[in-house]
Design an enzyme around this catalytic site. Structure first.
Site, PDB file in Angstrom:
ATOM      1  N   GLY A  36     -12.779   6.176   2.585  1.00 32.35           N
ATOM      2  CA  GLY A  36     -12.591   4.861   2.661  1.00 32.35           C
ATOM      3  C   GLY A  36     -13.860   4.100   2.166  1.00 32.35           C
ATOM      4  N   TYR A 140       1.382  18.651   3.530  1.00 32.64           N
ATOM      5  CA  TYR A 140       1.169  17.092   4.159  1.00 32.64           C
ATOM      6  C   TYR A 140       2.345  16.714   5.311  1.00 32.64           C
ATOM      7  CZ  TYR A 140       1.007  12.051   4.031  1.00 32.64           C
ATOM      8  OH  TYR A 140       1.053  10.777   4.251  1.00 32.64           O
ATOM      9  N   LYS A 144       2.163  15.775   9.500  1.00 37.82           N
ATOM     10  CA  LYS A 144       2.608  14.273  10.096  1.00 37.82           C
ATOM     11  C   LYS A 144       3.675  14.788  11.074  1.00 37.82           C
ATOM     12  CE  LYS A 144      -0.204  11.539   7.991  1.00 37.82           C
ATOM     13  NZ  LYS A 144      -0.919  10.504   8.554  1.00 37.82           N
ATOM     14  N   LEU A 189       0.484   7.067  -8.860  1.00 35.11           N
ATOM     15  CA  LEU A 189       1.371   6.575 -10.029  1.00 35.11           C
ATOM     16  C   LEU A 189       0.745   5.192 -10.577  1.00 35.11           C
ATOM     17  CD1 LEU A 189       3.286   7.470 -12.165  1.00 35.11           C
ATOM     18  CD2 LEU A 189       4.895   6.181 -11.025  1.00 35.11           C
TER      19      LEU A 189
END
Ligand code: UDP
Length: 328
Positions: A36, A140, A144, A189
């Site tokens: 961050g 990933y 989650k 992207l």
């Protein structure tokens, strides 16, 4: 409400902090700054700390009389998760349990969790509804999903009120261009395509052009970061002890990689050369959201649907901050 935003100095977190502040919530940001940017949040509201530091988390929650936690502090790159699964399970799963246990110890029960479309894997049918089976195809997505399942159990057993918000592709920047996306290295992207327009890269590599999609490139549902922030606030306001909200956040419109590049060409008036490259491991061909549940339950509708309007906000940020927060 007094809200602790964990990972609040990250991309989606900082936009949510900004929204909460603008509505006079009492917001505290807790972030270790591993990814961050302190510049993206009010300094006087910032606490530097790790998710694994349970005692600091407890102390902060008690001192600030926190009523709700929003959790954005996760690694979120599909490719990286394939290469470094241990890092993903450690940070996204193990460390998240430190946070949940800290909450339980001090009696904070409201929890808004950043989940993801990656929990679905590659479903056969589009658009993806919440009752679509969740079969992740990369680490990933698994990390989650593990937390989502645990949250159901925390709601039932411990009376947590939880919202798992399954984002599709977070994109864009704040409408006034003051905060935006800044990852190092960048892998997403839209920012990479815009780096080509800024002359920072020679060309965009298109990862795979043999997918079973109309133009052979991957299709994603790009959802504006400020629309995600609005949904977080709406979900927060709906939490009740023992309740579980699990919902998709997307626009319902898919765009291929080539379409995104074309939108960037239009917005930036730059030719943006593109080169076809191999597929990126772990990438599903197509992900488009059915967000009608969020619309119905939260009364939420995305403000930004046209890809050009999303790219315009991103371009506004990137051209005024060509080195991200480092230029400030
Ligand atoms: N992509 C690409 N070139 C890049 C970066 C991304 O072709 O330099 C593709 C990627 O394979 C995926 C889409 O763009 O199909 C969106 O990728 P991104 O990393 O932005 O988000 P993800 O879908 O992985 O969350």
């Amino acid at each position: 409400m007094r809200v602790l935003v964990v990972g609040g100095a990250g991309y989606v977190g900082s936009h949510t902090v900004r929204l909460l502040n603008s509505l006079n919530h009492d917001v505290w940001v807790y972030d270790n700054l591993s990814r961050g940017h302190v510049e993206s949040v009010p300094r006087e509201r910032f606490i530097q700390g790790n998710l694994t530091d349970r005692s600091l988390l407890m102390q902060v929650m008690l001192d600030k009389e926190i009523e709700a936690v929003m959790h954005f502090a996760a690694f979120a790159l599909v490719g990286e998760s394939v290469q470094h699964p241990a890092m993903y399970y450690q940070n996204n799963v193990t460390a998240t349990f430190e946070l949940l246990e800290a909450m339980r110890s001090v009696g904070v029960w409201r929890f808004v969790f950043s989940s993801t479309t990656a929990t679905y894997g590659q479903p056969d049918k589009m658009p993806i509804r919440e009752d679509t089976p969740q079969n992740p195809i990369n680490p990933y997505g698994f990390t989650k999903l593990v937390v989502e399942r645990a949250l159901r159990d925390y709601a039932t057993a411990y009376g947590f009120g939880v919202a798992a918000l399954r984002y599709f592709n977070a994109s864009g920047a704040s409408a006034d261009g003051s905060i935006g996306e800044d990852h190092d290295p960048e892998s997403h992207l839209i920012p990479i395509v815009l780096q080509v327009a800024l002359g920072q890269r020679d060309a965009i590599q298109v990862f795979g052009n043999d997918y079973p999609t109309e133009d052979g490139t991957c299709v994603r549902d790009y959802i504006h970061v400020e629309d995600l922030a609005t949904a977080h606030l709406a979900a927060l306001e709906k939490l009740k002890p023992g309740s579980v909200l699990e919902m998709n956040l997307g626009t319902g419109v898919g765009h291929s990689v080539l379409q995104v590049i074309e939108a960037c060409r239009k917005v930036t008036a730059h030719p943006i050369p593109a080169i076809f490259a191999d597929r990126r491991p772990g990438d599903p061909a197509c992900l488009i959201a059915d967000s009608s549940l969020a619309q119905k339950t939260l009364g939420w509708t995305p403000k930004y649907v046209a890809i050009d309007s999303i790219v315009e906000t991103a371009w506004n940020w990137h051209k005024t901050h060509p080195r991200g927060y480092a230029t400030k």
